[in-house]
Design a protein around this motif. Structure first.
Motif, PDB file in Angstrom:
ATOM      1  N   TYR A 151      11.402  34.410  14.801  1.00  0.00           N
ATOM      2  CA  TYR A 151      10.670  33.775  16.011  1.00  0.00           C
ATOM      3  C   TYR A 151      10.426  34.636  17.252  1.00  0.00           C
ATOM      4  CZ  TYR A 151       9.801  30.265  19.730  1.00  0.00           C
ATOM      5  OH  TYR A 151       9.205  29.735  20.853  1.00  0.00           O
ATOM      6  N   SER A 194       6.247  23.600  11.099  1.00  0.00           N
ATOM      7  CA  SER A 194       6.759  24.528   9.896  1.00  0.00           C
ATOM      8  C   SER A 194       6.050  23.938   8.566  1.00  0.00           C
ATOM      9  CB  SER A 194       8.143  24.626   9.943  1.00  0.00           C
ATOM     10  OG  SER A 194       8.426  25.396   8.845  1.00  0.00           O
ATOM     11  N   VAL A 234      12.049  27.553  14.127  1.00  0.00           N
ATOM     12  CA  VAL A 234      10.755  27.227  14.925  1.00  0.00           C
ATOM     13  C   VAL A 234      10.440  26.077  15.195  1.00  0.00           C
ATOM     14  CG1 VAL A 234       9.635  29.473  13.598  1.00  0.00           C
ATOM     15  CG2 VAL A 234       9.331  27.201  12.945  1.00  0.00           C
ATOM     16  N   TRP A 265       7.732  24.222  17.155  1.00  0.00           N
ATOM     17  CA  TRP A 265       6.668  24.650  16.391  1.00  0.00           C
ATOM     18  C   TRP A 265       6.336  23.601  15.152  1.00  0.00           C
ATOM     19  CZ3 TRP A 265       4.936  30.365  15.092  1.00  0.00           C
ATOM     20  CH2 TRP A 265       5.007  30.790  16.470  1.00  0.00           C
ATOM     21  N   THR A 278       0.335  22.718  20.036  1.00  0.00           N
ATOM     22  CA  THR A 278       1.821  23.107  18.912  1.00  0.00           C
ATOM     23  C   THR A 278       1.280  24.291  18.052  1.00  0.00           C
ATOM     24  OG1 THR A 278       2.239  20.836  19.085  1.00  0.00           O
ATOM     25  CG2 THR A 278       3.384  22.174  17.386  1.00  0.00           C
ATOM     26  N   LYS A 279       2.045  25.206  17.931  1.00  0.00           N
ATOM     27  CA  LYS A 279       1.892  26.434  17.126  1.00  0.00           C
ATOM     28  C   LYS A 279       2.342  26.006  15.545  1.00  0.00           C
ATOM     29  CE  LYS A 279       0.545  29.192  20.460  1.00  0.00           C
ATOM     30  NZ  LYS A 279      -0.837  29.844  20.191  1.00  0.00           N
ATOM     31  N   LYS A 280       1.630  26.693  14.849  1.00  0.00           N
ATOM     32  CA  LYS A 280       2.008  26.288  13.324  1.00  0.00           C
ATOM     33  C   LYS A 280       2.262  27.656  12.513  1.00  0.00           C
ATOM     34  CE  LYS A 280      -1.528  22.709  13.034  1.00  0.00           C
ATOM     35  NZ  LYS A 280      -2.955  22.241  12.378  1.00  0.00           N
ATOM     36  N   ASP A 299      -0.832  29.519  12.841  1.00  0.00           N
ATOM     37  CA  ASP A 299      -0.973  30.788  13.919  1.00  0.00           C
ATOM     38  C   ASP A 299      -0.461  32.051  13.360  1.00  0.00           C
ATOM     39  OD1 ASP A 299      -1.808  29.519  16.747  1.00  0.00           O
ATOM     40  OD2 ASP A 299      -0.443  27.961  15.665  1.00  0.00           O
TER      41      ASP A 299
END
Length: 406
Positions: free
Chosen positions: A397, A35, A28, A33, A2-4, A93
């Motif tokens: 985004y 957040s 996001v 993502w 998972t992107k942060k 990220d």
């Protein structure tokens, strides 16, 4: 994995830029993502995970240092080091900065970390502070020293005020060194006007991508039960309503509204939202003051009922009040100030030069001579097409993904 996303701002879901950060976080998260928002002070409940930077005592010490020694952004070292430990542990990220001034951060410490972090950094510029030696705005005093090198600041006592020393020359050099140290920095001015000045500053060689602020058109929309709102705030019916709204009326044209009142007859009433009690008590006949509306729905009701939204600001980048009024179907008359004129086109508003009250009066009379329905649909459609938060925040985004090469 998972992107942060980590955003850093003076507020969390509070005020215009705090709500912008909240909206970006929601977008996001809708894409899967995580957040996070690190903030200095003033927070409302948030969908993002929050981290509070520093303390009230730290803020006060920073404020004293700023006011006495022109050390704004050079205090709060311990609070910033603690923040950076949190950032290292979080390992986001993307790191997205908003307003990093406001007595809560040490920018040399922050940018020293960012220069070594090897992460994309996005910085939304909501004002001019990042490339001046002192002030957040300079258009009111028509200063252009920031183009070459700040010194002998004519706004030493304006935010962030310094009562004793003028260190604008030193501050300019320190900002330039710190902000240019991050190799993967993307700057996002919120108006074409701000972009134009940014490209004349020491940040001109950075990656720059202009993105307008957005508003939620599901919240700001025409209201039908407007007579109840007028009654609630004691605004007389049967008159042309000229509306002005500001959270802080510093350099927002308050005196110009009073001059305009003297040129208008009793068919018109001026309603000003965001005034303090002292100003409300001093208002002349024909000008009504509201400290603040009880909720956003009431504000939308005022926007919807008004014949015209007046923005007589003398210093601004891209005021969201213009967008809110348009989204509620109300045309805008604004001074030719900064990015304020960018909200409107020839079908949704009119422009006057600063201080030209007679022209404002003529424009008001012209707009009020026409049926409100002439403007309602085109005003709202302009915001939907160009300034909807869902569209604007998606741009962020998409930019994040481009920076990460996803």
């Amino acid at each position: 994995m998972t992107k942060k996303l980590l955003q850093i701002n003076i507020t969390a879901n509070w005020g215009s830029h705090g709500k912008i950060a909240e909206g970006i976080g929601n977008v996001v998260m809708s894409h899967g993502w995580d957040s996070h928002v690190a903030y200095g002070r003033w927070a409302n409940p948030s969908s993002s995970q929050l981290y509070h930077i520093g303390s009230m005592m730290d803020e006060r010490i920073h404020g004293v240092g700023s006011r006495l020694f022109d050390n704004h952004g050079l205090m709060s070292k311990s609070a910033t080091i603690q923040l950076l430990r949190y950032v290292e542990q979080l390992n986001p990220d993307i790191i997205h900065l908003h307003n990093i001034h406001g007595y809560y951060l040490n920018y040399p410490e922050l940018f020293s970390f960012l220069s070594q972090a090897n992460k994309p950094v996005v910085w939304t510029l909501h004002d001019c502070w990042p490339y001046t030696g002192h002030c957040a705005h300079y258009m009111y005093v028509q200063c252009d020293r920031w183009k070459t090198h700040c010194e002998h600041c004519p706004q030493k006592r304006s935010y962030p005020a310094s009562l004793l020393l003028d260190r604008s020359y030193r501050n300019y050099d320190m900002k330039k060194q710190a902000f240019l140290s991050v190799p993967n920095l993307t700057l996002v001015p919120v108006s074409k006007w701000l972009e134009g000045d940014l490209r004349k500053s020491f940040l001109k060689d950075c990656s720059i991508r202009q993105i307008y602020n957005g508003i939620d058109t599901n919240v700001f929309k025409p209201q039908t039960d407007t007579k109840a709102i007028m009654s609630k705030y004691d605004i007389p019916l049967g008159k042309h309503v000229l509306l002005g709204v500001a959270s802080n009326w510093w350099r927002k044209g308050f005196e110009d509204f009073l001059q305009l009142r003297r040129l208008l007859d009793d068919r018109y009433v001026i309603v000003l939202v965001g005034l303090d009690e002292k100003r409300i008590k001093s208002l002349p006949t024909g000008v009504l003051g509201i400290r603040r509306t009880e909720n956003v729905s009431d504000l939308c009701g005022l926007y919807s009922w008004a014949d015209v939204f007046l923005n007589l600001t003398l210093e601004d980048n891209m005021p969201t009040t213009n967008l809110e009024a348009l989204a509620c179907g109300t045309p805008v008359i604004t001074y030719r100030t900064g990015g304020s004129i960018e909200a409107i086109d020839e079908f949704t508003g009119y422009i006057a030069n600063q201080g030209d009250i007679e022209s404002v009066c003529e424009l008001v009379e012209y707009v009020c001579s026409r049926e409100k329905d002439v403007f309602k649909r085109v005003c709202r459609q302009r915001v939907i097409d160009n300034f909807s938060s869902s569209v604007q925040y998606e741009e962020y985004y998409m930019m994040y993904n481009q920076l990460l090469r996803l």
